[in-house]
Design an enzyme around this catalytic site. Structure first.
Site, short mmCIF file in Angstrom:
data_model
loop_
_atom_site.label_atom_id
_atom_site.label_comp_id
_atom_site.label_asym_id
_atom_site.label_seq_id
_atom_site.Cartn_x
_atom_site.Cartn_y
_atom_site.Cartn_z
N ASP A 10 8.40 -20.89 -14.36
CA ASP A 10 7.35 -20.88 -15.39
C ASP A 10 6.57 -22.18 -15.26
OD1 ASP A 10 5.90 -20.21 -17.77
OD2 ASP A 10 7.20 -21.54 -18.92
N SER A 11 5.48 -22.29 -16.02
CA SER A 11 4.71 -23.52 -16.01
C SER A 11 5.48 -24.65 -16.69
CB SER A 11 3.39 -23.32 -16.75
OG SER A 11 3.66 -23.04 -18.11
N CYS A 73 6.26 -16.18 -16.47
CA CYS A 73 5.04 -16.80 -16.99
C CYS A 73 3.95 -15.73 -16.99
CB CYS A 73 4.65 -17.96 -16.08
SG CYS A 73 3.07 -18.72 -16.49
N GLU A 152 5.77 -27.51 -25.72
CA GLU A 152 6.26 -28.51 -24.76
C GLU A 152 6.56 -29.85 -25.47
OE1 GLU A 152 6.58 -28.40 -21.09
OE2 GLU A 152 6.49 -26.22 -21.27
N CYS A 184 2.95 -14.84 -23.90
CA CYS A 184 3.17 -16.12 -23.20
C CYS A 184 4.63 -16.44 -23.44
CB CYS A 184 2.27 -17.20 -23.79
SG CYS A 184 2.67 -18.86 -23.19
N HIS A 186 6.15 -19.09 -23.64
CA HIS A 186 6.41 -20.22 -24.54
C HIS A 186 6.47 -19.76 -26.01
CE1 HIS A 186 5.37 -22.79 -21.15
NE2 HIS A 186 5.63 -23.87 -21.87
N1 DGL Z 1 4.65 -19.66 -20.26
C1 DGL Z 1 3.32 -19.54 -19.74
C2 DGL Z 1 2.81 -18.13 -19.97
O1 DGL Z 1 3.65 -17.26 -20.17
C3 DGL Z 1 2.53 -20.67 -20.32
C4 DGL Z 1 1.24 -20.86 -19.73
C5 DGL Z 1 0.71 -22.26 -19.73
O2 DGL Z 1 1.31 -23.15 -19.12
O3 DGL Z 1 -0.39 -22.41 -20.25
O4 DGL Z 1 1.64 -17.83 -19.94
#
Ligand code: DGL
Length: 268
Positions: A10-11, A73, A152, A184, A186
């Protein structure tokens, strides 16, 4: 049988919500997780940049000798799934389709809200996936670019989180939706705050459990389960501060992680 680990990325930390469900459903599988916190958020970046990051992350995971890739992600899934799906000789699982399936199953009044990053919302992947499953469903989308930095930062339930969630989501609530896709990975970490703002009449849909079910299906289909007599191993990597990653990962997974390692992802 295949004893290699599953690779998940993931990011940043959001993909740990997916890892958690995979681990619950497949407790004998080993997992390698990469969180690209050093380059997060992805959701405000161009499609080309997200595609480049996605391929680098996958190349890093392939170096860990994995048997399957899970793109935990939505942004990376939305921007690159068509390119990635057939580029590797191991299975690739993404998060959008499972989320859409679960939203269509949950809605009764056929009014679904979808929230995600700017990149995910602009890509229209959820609209397409939901409309393919049921063209009569009305879809209301909203990008929520401040949610990822909030998560985050570890601000999941404080007053600032409530205020920001209200600002983005109250207009969506007024549309009369009965289900809201947390598009998302997150966003499940803001579950309590989002649920407080949306109220009891709106069901929150996260794709994490559905993704875990898809991972299980693929493993079964390929006869690739791990030997259940060997203890599974979980390895964590990040492109940013190990201490910060470990501290937030501990809260998300409700356990102590001491083994995270830093990766220079630009090398891949
Ligand atoms: N968890 C990522 C997603 O599902 C986050 C994206 C981000 O880093 O902006 O889109």
């Amino acid at each position: 049988m295949d004893n290699r680990p599953i690779g998940v990325f993931d990011s940043g930390l959001g993909g740990l919500t997916v890892l958690k469900e995979i681990r619950n459903l497949l407790p004998t599988e080993s997992i390698v997780y990469f969180g690209d916190s050093g380059r997060a958020p992805y959701g405000t970046k161009s499609k080309e940049t997200v595609i480049k990051y996605t391929f680098q992350n996958i190349r890093f995971l392939l170096n860990q000798d994995i048997k399957m890739i899970v793109i935990a992600c939505n942004t990376a899934s939305a921007c690159s799934i068509d390119l990635v799906k057939h580029s590797f000789d191991i299975p690739v699982v993404e998060v959008v389709e499972p989320g859409a399936v679960s939203a269509v199953r949950e809605t009764v009044n056929k009014k679904i809200g979808v929230i995600g990053t700017v990149a995910t919302v602009n890509s229209g992947v959820y609209e397409k996936a939901i409309s393919r499953l049921d063209p009569s469903i009305e879809i209301f989308q909203k990008a929520c670019p401040l949610f990822v930095p909030l998560v985050e930062e570890g601000w999941w339930e404080n007053d600032i989180a409530v205020r920001i969630v209200e600002e983005y989501l109250l207009p969506l609530k007024e549309k009369g939706i009965d289900s809201l896709v947390l598009g998302c990975t997150h966003y499940p970490l803001l579950y309590n705050t989002i649920s407080k703002v949306m109220g009891e009449g709106v069901k929150l849909v996260s794709s994490a459990l559905e993704v875990a079910k898809v991972v299980k299906e693929v493993i079964n289909k390929n006869n690739a389960a791990r030997d259940d007599k060997i203890t599974p191993v979980y390895r964590f990597y990040t492109s940013d501060s190990v201490e910060k990653f470990e501290s937030l990962a501990n809260s998300i997974l409700n356990e102590k992680i001491h083994s995270a390692e830093k990766v220079d992802i630009e090398r891949y």
